[in-house]
Structure formats: structure tokens, C-alpha cells
Enzyme design. Sequence first.
Site, PDB file in Angstrom:
ATOM      1  N   THR A 243       0.822  -1.195   0.000  1.00 52.24           N
ATOM      2  CA  THR A 243       0.000   0.000   0.000  1.00 52.24           C
ATOM      3  C   THR A 243       0.864   1.256   0.000  1.00 52.24           C
ATOM      4  OG1 THR A 243      -1.885   1.083   1.072  1.00 52.24           O
ATOM      5  CG2 THR A 243      -0.178   0.186   2.516  1.00 52.24           C
ATOM      6  N   GLN A 265      -0.826   4.589   6.896  1.00 47.83           N
ATOM      7  CA  GLN A 265      -0.522   3.604   5.854  1.00 47.83           C
ATOM      8  C   GLN A 265       0.742   2.812   6.179  1.00 47.83           C
ATOM      9  OE1 GLN A 265      -2.725   2.890   3.200  1.00 47.83           O
ATOM     10  NE2 GLN A 265      -3.853   4.123   4.687  1.00 47.83           N
ATOM     11  N   HIS A 268       0.503  -0.722   7.809  1.00 46.27           N
ATOM     12  CA  HIS A 268       0.064  -1.913   7.082  1.00 46.27           C
ATOM     13  C   HIS A 268       1.179  -2.942   6.930  1.00 46.27           C
ATOM     14  CE1 HIS A 268      -4.046  -1.331   5.681  1.00 46.27           C
ATOM     15  NE2 HIS A 268      -3.788  -0.056   5.489  1.00 46.27           N
ATOM     16  N   GLU A 335      -1.519   5.080  -5.049  1.00 47.89           N
ATOM     17  CA  GLU A 335      -2.749   4.348  -4.726  1.00 47.89           C
ATOM     18  C   GLU A 335      -3.722   5.287  -4.027  1.00 47.89           C
ATOM     19  OE1 GLU A 335      -4.069   0.429  -2.076  1.00 47.89           O
ATOM     20  OE2 GLU A 335      -2.162   1.434  -1.693  1.00 47.89           O
ATOM     21  N   HIS A 336      -3.247   5.964  -2.980  1.00 52.24           N
ATOM     22  CA  HIS A 336      -4.042   6.960  -2.259  1.00 52.24           C
ATOM     23  C   HIS A 336      -3.329   8.302  -2.368  1.00 52.24           C
ATOM     24  CE1 HIS A 336      -4.405   3.086   0.039  1.00 52.24           C
ATOM     25  NE2 HIS A 336      -5.687   3.344  -0.112  1.00 52.24           N
ATOM     26  N   ASP A 369     -10.825   3.932   3.525  1.00 52.45           N
ATOM     27  CA  ASP A 369     -10.606   2.520   3.848  1.00 52.45           C
ATOM     28  C   ASP A 369     -11.863   1.866   4.388  1.00 52.45           C
ATOM     29  OD1 ASP A 369      -7.981   2.397   3.056  1.00 52.45           O
ATOM     30  OD2 ASP A 369      -7.148   2.797   5.034  1.00 52.45           O
ATOM     31  N   GLU A 423      -6.539  -5.932 -47.091  1.00 52.89           N
ATOM     32  CA  GLU A 423      -5.803  -6.660 -46.052  1.00 52.89           C
ATOM     33  C   GLU A 423      -5.427  -8.073 -46.488  1.00 52.89           C
ATOM     34  OE1 GLU A 423      -7.981  -6.487 -42.359  1.00 52.89           O
ATOM     35  OE2 GLU A 423      -7.567  -4.343 -42.092  1.00 52.89           O
ATOM     36  N   HIS A 428     -12.868 -13.051 -46.372  1.00 53.68           N
ATOM     37  CA  HIS A 428     -13.743 -12.111 -45.674  1.00 53.68           C
ATOM     38  C   HIS A 428     -14.691 -11.449 -46.672  1.00 53.68           C
ATOM     39  CE1 HIS A 428     -10.987 -12.657 -42.373  1.00 53.68           C
ATOM     40  NE2 HIS A 428     -11.617 -11.764 -41.608  1.00 53.68           N
TER      41      HIS A 428
END
Length: 443
Positions: A243, A265, A268, A335-336, A369, A423, A428
Site C-alpha cells: 500500500t 498507511q 500496514h 494508490e491513495h 478505507d 488486407e 472475408h
Amino acid sequence: MISRIDLRGDTLPEGGDLRDLLPRAEFDVEAALEKVRPLCEDVRHRGTAALIESAEKYDGVTLERVRVPEKALADALEALDPAVRAALEESIRRARLVHRAQRRSSHTTQVVPGGTVTEKWVPVGRVGLYAPGGRSVYPSSVIMNVVPAQEAGVESIALASPAQKEFGGLPHPTILAACALLGIDEVYAAGGASAVAMFAYGVPGPDGCEPANMVTGPGNIWVAAAKRYFTGRIGIDAEAGPTEIAVLADATADPVHVAADLISQAEHDPLAAAVLVTDSAELADAVEKELAPQVAATRHIDDRVVPALSGRQSAIVLVDSVEDGLRVVDAYGAEHLEIQTADAAALAARVRNAGAIFVGPYAPVSLGDYCAGSNHVLPTGGCACHSSGLSVQSFLRGIHIVDYSEEALAEVAHHVVTLAEAEDLPAHGAAIKARFAWKVPGK
């Protein structure tokens, strides 16, 4: 306790050169991949026996069965502290409000008269969710994974969390209680790479687990490596790394708040990243001074907080201006991201790269959170520059339905044939010609 990176005085570099100046944890998923490979294949070949052996080896628990009895879920909810139950229920209520608003509706576009393309949204059929159970217990992660899956309309949801010796081989009772609150009754005492393998391959037997189409949920490096191993066989949310929080702040920020948020944080994981970006040397000094007493007053000091704050992944980054700070946090892709500046809302609107943005002094990451209503399963390691957090959309697939009449196809057929032949894919074009008695002019 925390290092400094001084980017003042020089023109900031661009792109990758700026990212290379910023702190980041080492997280070598590729190296872990080789170690999880045999665990995953063991589950494939031996099923429940491999899961039981893994629980004994890594969790110190001898299991008789991997699937958690429904009675254990009911008992956990009944024994849950009323205050914790009330908090979980409020978290669920707010998460449902936000995620319900993310639902997608089918839409039909008439391209030409007689020709339509409809985009319909279909949930994946079955999802395996993972709730970690190592250093901490995360019933909040159960909510953050289950709610968007339910709101997306996923019909089959299973959850795995490591067996806990302290609780007789069951996952942590708060995890089980959260499952009960959410109506999830298929729960397994399985952890790490083995749990991901269980969802990917399925496990036969009366207490077995059907294969899942997708696996989501945070975890350690072994979980991330297992997700990489099974990419292509199953869908995943992300290879979540440690984190991280970045705080963009100016002289108006309260150093007490900033220090507290960095520590929040850091607790963690020893690899958690805490980064302050500021144009105020005075704020940097005040935050650094404030860290010491706040760290001393918290828990998990020696095994998580201090290693995280003093690690290479954490730093105070000094810049010449808030504008430069904005460039730095965009390059970092946290992340935050907290913005604690005089014009926080305006700056937040300009951020391009962040998992989630927290505006002003009263929207700390801790709120997100648990009870903001937002999702806390977010991209890490700079992946916010190309990936989003978990949402209802994560569990939906957009399918195009093409409906053209004979007249509508005839009107565009010559363009299809021309492009097919350009192509060098004549078959096709032949598939179009077979429907009409004509040839492309000049062919």
C-alpha cells in the site's frame, strides 16, 4: 526516520525520468512466480489434499475440511461485537450507495436505417474473492470486494481467507461475520497462492470449489504472483503491491494531520510507502518533528511503521511550487493521494494519475478505507496511470450485438469487400459476396 528528496532549483524532468527520482518499494512478482508455480500445480493435481497440506505448512493448522460450515458463519455474526457490527453495516450501506450508481445500462445505436449495434453489459458468472489474514484482519476488504460484485449482478460468489490456528482452523471470525452480513455462505479456509489456484482450477469433492471466472482481492506478493500465473485462465483485478499514500501539501496543511496520515498507511506493512510532496520546507520540518511522538504512541512500531517510514519507498519530496508538486504526484501515480492545500478541490480536479483522491483536511485515507462509500481496492506501484480501482465495472463485460438487415448490409458491402481485399483476406470479402449477386466494380 524518513528521508528527503530535494527537487527544488532545477527544472523537473519529464515522464519516466521524473518517476525514477521518486521513492518506490521493490516488489518482484516475477521472482515469486517460480515459487508459487509448484503450489498452484499441486492444487490442480491433488485438490483438497494440497489445500490441507498448505494450511498445515504455512498456517500451522491441521484442517479436516476446507469449506467453512454455514453454522460457523452464523455463530461468528451472533458473537460479533455490536459496535463492530454497526460499523460494518454502515460501511456496507455507504458502499452500496456508491456502487449501485455505477451500474451500466444497455444502449442501442442506430448506425444506419436497418443497422444497429447494441452494447449489453453482462456480469461474470462466478467470482472468487480473497480476504487476507496475515499481519492484520480485513473485514473491510470483504465489503469492498463483495459489494461491487453483488451490485454488478454476479450470481455465484465465493470467498477464501487463510485458516487461523487461534480460531480452530477457521478464518478470522470477523471475516466470517462480514460474509454473513453480506449473504456470502460459500467460504473457504484457504490462503495465499493455494487459494487463488483453488479458484482458478476448481477442487472436486463434496466440499469442493467450482472454478471461478475471476479472482479479486488484495494479498501479499504470493497472491500477486499467483494472479499473474493464472492470467488468461481467469480474470483478475490487479497484482496488488504494498500500500502507498502520497500527500500533496502546502503551508496551510496541519503537520499533525499529515504525520498521522503517513503513519496510518505505514502500519500496514514494512514495505508500505508514505510520501509527502510539499513546497513548504517549514511544513516538511514540522511533519518530520511530529512523526516521532506519533510513532512512539502507536502500535506495530518495530515490525511495520518504522521500517516503512525509513525504507527507500518513503520520503519527503521538496518542490519549488504546488504546480511542481502536482507534476510529481501525477508522475508517482499513488494508490491513495491526499491533497491538503489551500485550493485542494481545484487541484484534485486536475490530477490524472491516482487510485483515489482525498480532498482537504477532513477526507483522510482512513475514511476511504472504511466508510466513505468509495472502494479501497486500488492500483498500486504506479499502475494508477493505466488502471482503476475495483468497481461494478470490474465485474461486467460489454458485449456488442450487431443486427443488420439485408438492405443495410448491401449499402456498405462494397466497403467491406474493399477493406478485406486491402488486407489480403479475400475470404472475408467472399462471405459478403455470397449474400449478393454482384461483384466489386473492376474486380
